[in-house]
Design an enzyme around this catalytic site. Structure first.
Site: not given
Ligand code: PNS
Length: 170
Positions: A17, A41, A94, A132
């Site tokens: 990150h 979660k 990645r 993570s």
């Molecule tokens: O680190 P992560 O868990 O892969 O991050 C995922 C994240 C936070 C980028 C994604 O879950 C997100 O954007 N959530 C917010 C809700 C949202 O906008 N959902 C639609 C995404 S297309």
């Protein structure tokens, strides 16, 4: 003013990150590192703890002229990005296995917020296998994670694990 949002769970932040953040600093004037509040979660660290950890570690990295802020957010990412007047969403990729999920999100986000571009960045190959989830698993099983997370994260993980053990024993 080029402002990007770097969203994620960051449970916990890894050196992968941080590598993405540093690369992003070369492209953007400001990056808001945004920790998702996800009630569905059960995280290892609370949102507040993750923000505190991030604030401490980003202070230590070379970020040039780029302003780095850490916030939490809930709800739709594109809505949050628009509220913050961001032009871009940064995501790290990645392996090819990340691509499908990331493409889906990027295209959905583009549909929801056409003014905001998703910028994919590749972390240094030394970090290409870190997640993570794996960090937590390996560390909780006694594996060595030195060099994969900032030292302060290792200390926080150790403290949390010891606390959980004490809780479990009482
Ligand atoms: O680190 P992560 O868990 O892969 O991050 C995922 C994240 C936070 C980028 C994604 O879950 C997100 O954007 N959530 C917010 C809700 C949202 O906008 N959902 C639609 C995404 S297309």
């Amino acid at each position: 003013m080029r402002r990007a949002i770097y969203p994620g769970s960051f449970d916990p932040v890894t050196n992968g990150h941080l590598d993405i953040i540093q690369r992003g600093c070369k492209l953007f004037d400001e990056i808001i590192i945004a920790v998702l509040i996800n009630p569905e979660k059960t995280p290892f660290f609370s949102v507040e703890e993750r923000c505190d950890i991030l604030r401490a570690v980003v202070k230590e990295i070379d970020h040039g002229e780029c302003v780095l802020t850490v916030e939490s957010f809930a709800g739709l990412l594109v809505q949050y990005a628009a509220e913050r007047n961001a032009n871009a969403i940064v995501r790290g990729i990645r392996a090819i296995s990340d691509y499908e999920y990331e493409l889906q999100m990027a295209l959905m986000n583009r549909r929801l917020g056409p003014g905001i571009e998703t910028v994919f960045m590749m972390a240094h190959e030394a970090y290409s296998f870190i997640s993570s989830r794996l960090i937590k698993e390996v560390f909780s099983l006694g594996g060595n994670i030195t060099g994969l997370v900032p030292p302060s994260v290792e200390i926080r993980l150790q403290a949390r694990l010891s606390r959980n053990k004490i809780k479990g024993a009482s």
